[in-house]
Design a protein around this motif. Structure first.
Motif, PDB file in Angstrom:
ATOM      1  N   GLN A 196       0.833  -1.195   0.000  1.00  0.00           N
ATOM      2  CA  GLN A 196       0.000   0.000   0.000  1.00  0.00           C
ATOM      3  C   GLN A 196       0.868   1.245   0.000  1.00  0.00           C
ATOM      4  OE1 GLN A 196      -2.454  -0.596   3.445  1.00  0.00           O
ATOM      5  NE2 GLN A 196      -3.825  -1.975   2.388  1.00  0.00           N
ATOM      6  N   ALA A 197       0.464   2.206  -0.785  1.00  0.00           N
ATOM      7  CA  ALA A 197       1.214   3.457  -0.860  1.00  0.00           C
ATOM      8  C   ALA A 197       1.169   4.167   0.485  1.00  0.00           C
ATOM      9  CB  ALA A 197       0.626   4.347  -1.948  1.00  0.00           C
ATOM     10  N   GLU A 198       2.270   4.786   0.809  1.00  0.00           N
ATOM     11  CA  GLU A 198       2.358   5.507   2.075  1.00  0.00           C
ATOM     12  C   GLU A 198       1.513   6.766   2.009  1.00  0.00           C
ATOM     13  OE1 GLU A 198       5.727   7.804   4.734  1.00  0.00           O
ATOM     14  OE2 GLU A 198       6.361   6.436   3.174  1.00  0.00           O
ATOM     15  N   ASP A 199       0.716   6.992   3.024  1.00  0.00           N
ATOM     16  CA  ASP A 199      -0.070   8.209   3.141  1.00  0.00           C
ATOM     17  C   ASP A 199       0.868   9.311   3.621  1.00  0.00           C
ATOM     18  OD1 ASP A 199      -1.936  10.202   3.603  1.00  0.00           O
ATOM     19  OD2 ASP A 199      -2.860   9.204   5.315  1.00  0.00           O
ATOM     20  N   LEU A 200       1.024  10.351   2.827  1.00  0.00           N
ATOM     21  CA  LEU A 200       1.950  11.424   3.186  1.00  0.00           C
ATOM     22  C   LEU A 200       1.621  12.050   4.540  1.00  0.00           C
ATOM     23  CD1 LEU A 200       2.485  13.295  -0.200  1.00  0.00           C
ATOM     24  CD2 LEU A 200       4.032  11.734   0.951  1.00  0.00           C
ATOM     25  N   ALA A 201       0.345  12.099   4.895  1.00  0.00           N
ATOM     26  CA  ALA A 201      -0.058  12.729   6.150  1.00  0.00           C
ATOM     27  C   ALA A 201       0.357  11.914   7.372  1.00  0.00           C
ATOM     28  CB  ALA A 201      -1.566  12.968   6.165  1.00  0.00           C
ATOM     29  N   VAL A 203       2.733  10.414   9.861  1.00  0.00           N
ATOM     30  CA  VAL A 203       4.091  10.712  10.297  1.00  0.00           C
ATOM     31  C   VAL A 203       4.391   9.887  11.542  1.00  0.00           C
ATOM     32  CG1 VAL A 203       5.687  12.495  11.089  1.00  0.00           C
ATOM     33  CG2 VAL A 203       3.929  13.065   9.386  1.00  0.00           C
ATOM     34  N   ASN A 204       5.343   8.966  11.404  1.00  0.00           N
ATOM     35  CA  ASN A 204       5.792   8.212  12.572  1.00  0.00           C
ATOM     36  C   ASN A 204       7.084   8.838  13.081  1.00  0.00           C
ATOM     37  OD1 ASN A 204       7.909   7.233  10.950  1.00  0.00           O
ATOM     38  ND2 ASN A 204       6.719   5.431  10.352  1.00  0.00           N
ATOM     39  N   ARG A 205       7.629   8.293  14.160  1.00  0.00           N
ATOM     40  CA  ARG A 205       8.831   8.889  14.758  1.00  0.00           C
ATOM     41  C   ARG A 205      10.018   8.892  13.805  1.00  0.00           C
ATOM     42  NH1 ARG A 205       8.977   5.880  20.438  1.00  0.00           N
ATOM     43  NH2 ARG A 205       9.264   4.229  18.938  1.00  0.00           N
ATOM     44  N   GLY A 206      10.198   7.799  13.078  1.00  0.00           N
ATOM     45  CA  GLY A 206      11.311   7.719  12.144  1.00  0.00           C
ATOM     46  C   GLY A 206      11.213   8.741  11.033  1.00  0.00           C
ATOM     47  N   LYS A 207      10.021   8.880  10.477  1.00  0.00           N
ATOM     48  CA  LYS A 207       9.810   9.843   9.400  1.00  0.00           C
ATOM     49  C   LYS A 207       9.998  11.265   9.927  1.00  0.00           C
ATOM     50  CE  LYS A 207       6.474  11.068   5.807  1.00  0.00           C
ATOM     51  NZ  LYS A 207       5.147  10.800   5.250  1.00  0.00           N
ATOM     52  N   ALA A 208       9.524  11.516  11.133  1.00  0.00           N
ATOM     53  CA  ALA A 208       9.681  12.842  11.741  1.00  0.00           C
ATOM     54  C   ALA A 208      11.159  13.158  11.962  1.00  0.00           C
ATOM     55  CB  ALA A 208       8.920  12.915  13.051  1.00  0.00           C
ATOM     56  N   GLN A 209      11.908  12.162  12.407  1.00  0.00           N
ATOM     57  CA  GLN A 209      13.340  12.362  12.651  1.00  0.00           C
ATOM     58  C   GLN A 209      14.079  12.662  11.346  1.00  0.00           C
ATOM     59  OE1 GLN A 209      15.293   9.006  14.418  1.00  0.00           O
ATOM     60  NE2 GLN A 209      17.214  10.088  14.725  1.00  0.00           N
ATOM     61  N   LEU A 210      13.763  11.922  10.302  1.00  0.00           N
ATOM     62  CA  LEU A 210      14.385  12.172   9.003  1.00  0.00           C
ATOM     63  C   LEU A 210      14.093  13.587   8.517  1.00  0.00           C
ATOM     64  CD1 LEU A 210      13.611   8.877   7.062  1.00  0.00           C
ATOM     65  CD2 LEU A 210      15.870   9.758   7.636  1.00  0.00           C
ATOM     66  N   GLN A 222       5.133  16.288   3.503  1.00  0.00           N
ATOM     67  CA  GLN A 222       5.298  16.602   2.086  1.00  0.00           C
ATOM     68  C   GLN A 222       6.091  15.544   1.320  1.00  0.00           C
ATOM     69  OE1 GLN A 222       3.665  19.284   0.706  1.00  0.00           O
ATOM     70  NE2 GLN A 222       2.809  19.287   2.777  1.00  0.00           N
ATOM     71  N   TYR A 223       6.601  14.539   2.049  1.00  0.00           N
ATOM     72  CA  TYR A 223       7.457  13.534   1.431  1.00  0.00           C
ATOM     73  C   TYR A 223       7.135  12.146   1.966  1.00  0.00           C
ATOM     74  CZ  TYR A 223      10.261  17.657   0.349  1.00  0.00           C
ATOM     75  OH  TYR A 223      10.674  18.883  -0.107  1.00  0.00           O
ATOM     76  N   THR A 224       7.404  11.120   1.151  1.00  0.00           N
ATOM     77  CA  THR A 224       7.320   9.746   1.642  1.00  0.00           C
ATOM     78  C   THR A 224       8.605   9.465   2.417  1.00  0.00           C
ATOM     79  OG1 THR A 224       8.411   8.743  -0.271  1.00  0.00           O
ATOM     80  CG2 THR A 224       5.992   9.003  -0.390  1.00  0.00           C
ATOM     81  N   THR A 225       8.587   8.402   3.192  1.00  0.00           N
ATOM     82  CA  THR A 225       9.787   8.026   3.932  1.00  0.00           C
ATOM     83  C   THR A 225      10.922   7.717   2.976  1.00  0.00           C
ATOM     84  OG1 THR A 225       8.397   7.147   5.702  1.00  0.00           O
ATOM     85  CG2 THR A 225      10.699   6.446   5.679  1.00  0.00           C
ATOM     86  N   ALA A 226      10.626   7.035   1.879  1.00  0.00           N
ATOM     87  CA  ALA A 226      11.657   6.710   0.890  1.00  0.00           C
ATOM     88  C   ALA A 226      12.276   7.971   0.303  1.00  0.00           C
ATOM     89  CB  ALA A 226      11.064   5.841  -0.219  1.00  0.00           C
ATOM     90  N   GLU A 227      11.463   8.966   0.014  1.00  0.00           N
ATOM     91  CA  GLU A 227      11.983  10.223  -0.524  1.00  0.00           C
ATOM     92  C   GLU A 227      12.883  10.920   0.493  1.00  0.00           C
ATOM     93  OE1 GLU A 227       8.388  11.534  -3.558  1.00  0.00           O
ATOM     94  OE2 GLU A 227       8.202  11.990  -1.426  1.00  0.00           O
TER      95      GLU A 227
END
Length: 168
Positions: free
Chosen positions: A129-134, A136-143, A153-158
């Motif tokens: 399933q495509a990641e919902d941009l909205a 935000v988990n801790r890892g994505k927030a840290q990145l 505004q970005y996927t975790t991969a981006e």
């Protein structure tokens, strides 16, 4: 030979995914694989890098070209089931046409490690399933914080890809 290859690939995949909680380590691992293989940064997924390394290790020029050309990503090839993929899916008791080789390896590792959550995640198809941009988990927030950008505004991969370029 095939089981050694699967074990090797599973070990590489497990080692790579073990760093998933530390995104910068994951980015460094991918960068390291890209450098070792001599491919452009960000062009291939970690699974593709592992498969490319395995193809080169086994002197499989056809497999190497298949990955380098991007033919492995086309829908036309989604129905193709290699003997190795058929064997692995048979051992796992799943339909080979429903899973990628990478997913089969991940499923094998999860079952071996008695990781019921990951097994269910892969079997359910939620891993696709495509990641919902909205979201935000801790890892994505840290990145995003490391990059000084809005995580929505970005996927975790981006974000990982940007961090890799930013650290170079």
């Amino acid at each position: 030979m095939f089981l050694k290859s699967i074990t090797y690939a599973a070990a590489l995949l497990a080692a790579t995914t073990a760093f998933a909680s530390d995104a910068s380590a994951t980015a460094r691992s991918a960068s390291q694989l890209e450098a070792q293989l001599g491919v452009p940064a960000g062009q291939f997924t970690t699974a593709e890098l592992i498969q490319l390394g395995e193809a080169r290790r086994e002197n499989d020029a056809v497999g190497e070209q298949f990955i380098l050309s991007g033919a492995n990503r086309t829908q036309a090839n989604s129905h193709v089931v290699s003997r190795g993929k058929a064997q692995l899916s048979s051992q796992l008791g799943v339909n080979p046409a429903e899973f990628t080789t990478s997913e089969l390896i991940q499923l094998h590792v999860a079952r071996r490690d008695n990781d019921a959550v990951t097994v269910e995640f892969i079997l359910s198809g939620r891993n696709r399933q495509a990641e919902d941009l909205a979201t935000v988990n801790r890892g994505k927030a840290q990145l995003a914080a490391q990059l000084g950008v809005d995580p929505t505004q970005y996927t975790t991969a981006e974000l990982v890809q940007q961090l890799t370029r930013w650290e170079d």
